[in-house]
Design an enzyme around this catalytic site. Structure first.
Site, short mmCIF file in Angstrom:
data_model
loop_
_atom_site.label_atom_id
_atom_site.label_comp_id
_atom_site.label_asym_id
_atom_site.label_seq_id
_atom_site.Cartn_x
_atom_site.Cartn_y
_atom_site.Cartn_z
N LYS A 12 -4.44 11.71 -3.54
CA LYS A 12 -3.48 12.03 -2.49
C LYS A 12 -2.18 12.61 -3.06
O LYS A 12 -1.27 12.95 -2.30
CB LYS A 12 -3.17 10.78 -1.66
CG LYS A 12 -4.37 10.23 -0.90
CD LYS A 12 -3.99 9.05 -0.04
CE LYS A 12 -5.21 8.34 0.55
NZ LYS A 12 -5.94 9.19 1.51
N GLN A 55 0.50 6.51 1.03
CA GLN A 55 1.13 7.60 1.77
C GLN A 55 2.62 7.73 1.45
O GLN A 55 3.31 8.54 2.07
CB GLN A 55 0.94 7.37 3.27
CG GLN A 55 -0.49 7.39 3.75
CD GLN A 55 -1.15 8.75 3.61
OE1 GLN A 55 -0.49 9.78 3.49
NE2 GLN A 55 -2.48 8.77 3.61
N ASP A 83 0.87 -1.17 0.00
CA ASP A 83 0.00 0.00 0.00
C ASP A 83 0.91 1.23 0.00
O ASP A 83 1.52 1.57 1.02
CB ASP A 83 -0.91 -0.02 1.23
CG ASP A 83 -1.75 1.24 1.37
OD1 ASP A 83 -1.62 2.16 0.54
OD2 ASP A 83 -2.55 1.32 2.32
#
Length: 441
Positions: free
Chosen positions: A258, A235, A232
């Site tokens: 993002k 971020q 993932d």
């Protein structure tokens, strides 16, 4: 396998970012030039959704003004141009993360990418049982007795799809726990990732703790077990210079919203040899070679996983966002955000009654900080900060198990990006310092 630059080791060929440059960058983001509750907006919620520079907004608008047509389906001029910019965008995003062109699959977001993988693994089992598809599918199929390993800090998007896959296949779901400070118990990981492990899925950087996880060590454990690795990167891709090949993960996901792009566009990366044998998840038009009334044959990746009319303008805009970040410099952005993150954490730690989650000041982290205010609910903290024009995130941040492990139900999270200044952080800290007094906590 050094793929993440840190403030301590960063070699900066370009000048470091500073407040003066950031103020110039802010001019590219029209949404930031507004008042909220009578005060200039301080936007510290980029960990949830980032803002869009003019170049990204204009790229999507230009597509609709000049090239709007369905891709891969027409021979007329607009269709050809639409297809060209759509596939050029794929190449740009592939280059952005160090992938090959055909290893980038468009999705609506990272959540869809993870669900796509989960269902593709389910379908691999069904295809293998019926003797359909490549013989190697048996190696990808999950069965009772197999194990899927995640971590206790995962976002729900990288937890629930694996829970459901375990339910569908009879596999067991295990997890690497965190310690009282939120760090992964890597001393236990070698026992949890074992000979029955088929999939290891983990976050590169935590959306709550800000910690950057040891990718190389986790990949090494997975390789020793013969397991597939799913990363993932939601971020990390917007904030760190990634080379997905050097990371040696099998699959990775990230979301456009993002990283300065619009909502509704995300990326699933997969190694070519795996994508070409995995069964598709969504089926329909644009992803087939031959269809009869009895069966269908499917194209290779990436089209194999892109049924129906695609997110064309959003993909074009995502490519523009990738170009903006590349031109600014991902290493420079990471260094600046790390400075802001350290300023945030050090300032929060100095305020009485504040508990900061994740690495302490001085330890490496991305530019976000989640914290608890003693005696004040996170939603009240968020509303108080909003009254000062400061936008933050409140709640469990789609990480209920992590919050439960740390003895909390909700926290307040501030997350910085390339358009935030040190003054933004200082205004935030000054406001937080007044929360407990305001609520008489």
């Amino acid at each position: 396998m050094a793929v993440v630059s840190t403030p301590a080791t960063l070699e900066r060929a370009l000048p470091a970012m500073d407040d003066a440059e950031v103020l110039r960058i802010r001019n590219d983001f029209p949404v930031l030039n507004q008042l909220v509750n009578g005060q200039p907006l301080v936007y510290l919620d980029s960990g949830a959704t980032s803002q869009n520079p003019l170049s990204v907004i204009e790229a999507e608008q230009e597509f609709y003004e000049q090239r709007n047509a369905a891709v891969h389906r027409g021979a007329h001029h607009l269709a050809v141009e639409a297809t060209e910019v759509f596939e050029d965008a794929r190449q740009t995003v592939a280059d952005f993360v160090g992938a090959d062109y055909s290893e980038v699959i468009w999705t609506s977001n990272a959540t869809e990418g993870l669900n796509l993988l989960s269902y593709a693994f389910s379908n691999a089992g069904m295809w293998a049982a019926q003797g359909r598809g490549d013989e190697r599918l048996r190696e990808l199929a999950l069965n009772p007795g197999d194990e899927i390993v995640v971590t206790e800090m995962e976002h729900h998007a990288n937890l629930i799809p694996w829970q459901e896959l375990a339910f569908r296949t009879g596999a067991a779901l295990r997890y690497i726990p965190v310690d009282d400070a939120g760090a992964l118990r890597m001393d236990l990981a070698g026992d949890i990732i074992g000979p029955r492990t088929k999939v290891v899925a983990f976050t590169h950087a935590s959306n709550v703790l800000g910690v950057i996880n040891p990718v190389a060590e986790l990949v090494g454990l997975a390789r020793r077990a013969g397991a597939l690795v799913v990363l993932d990167a939601c971020q990390s891709a917007p904030h760190l210079a990634l080379n997905i090949k050097e990371l040696d993960v099998d699959f990775a996901v990230f979301s456009g919203h993002k990283m300065l792009a619009p909502t509704g566009i995300g990326v699933l990366y997969g190694k070519q040899e795996l994508l070409d044998i995995l069964p598709p998840f969504l089926t329909g038009g644009s992803m087939i070679t031959t269809v009869t009334m009895e069966r269908a044959e499917y194209l290779p990746a990436p089209q194999r996983f892109e049924a129906g009319t695609q997110r064309i303008s959003q993909a074009v805009a995502l490519a523009a966002a990738a170009n903006y970040l590349t031109e600014t410099g991902l290493d420079r952005i990471h260094y600046w955000e790390s400075e802001l993150g350290q300023r945030m954490v050090a300032g929060l730690e100095a305020i009485p009654g504040i508990r900061v989650l994740g690495p302490a000041a001085g330890q490496d982290r991305i530019g976000l900080a989640a914290f608890d205010v003693e005696g004040v609910h996170a939603h009240d903290v968020g509303q108080f900060l909003d009254s000062k024009g400061i936008a933050v995130r409140v709640g469990h941040h789609c990480a209920q198990p992590l919050h439960r492990r740390l003895g909390l139900t909700a926290t307040t999270r501030a997350s910085a990006y390339l358009y935030n200044t040190t003054d933004d952080v200082d205004q935030f800290l000054n406001a937080v310092a007044g929360v407990r007094a305001y609520f008489r906590a």
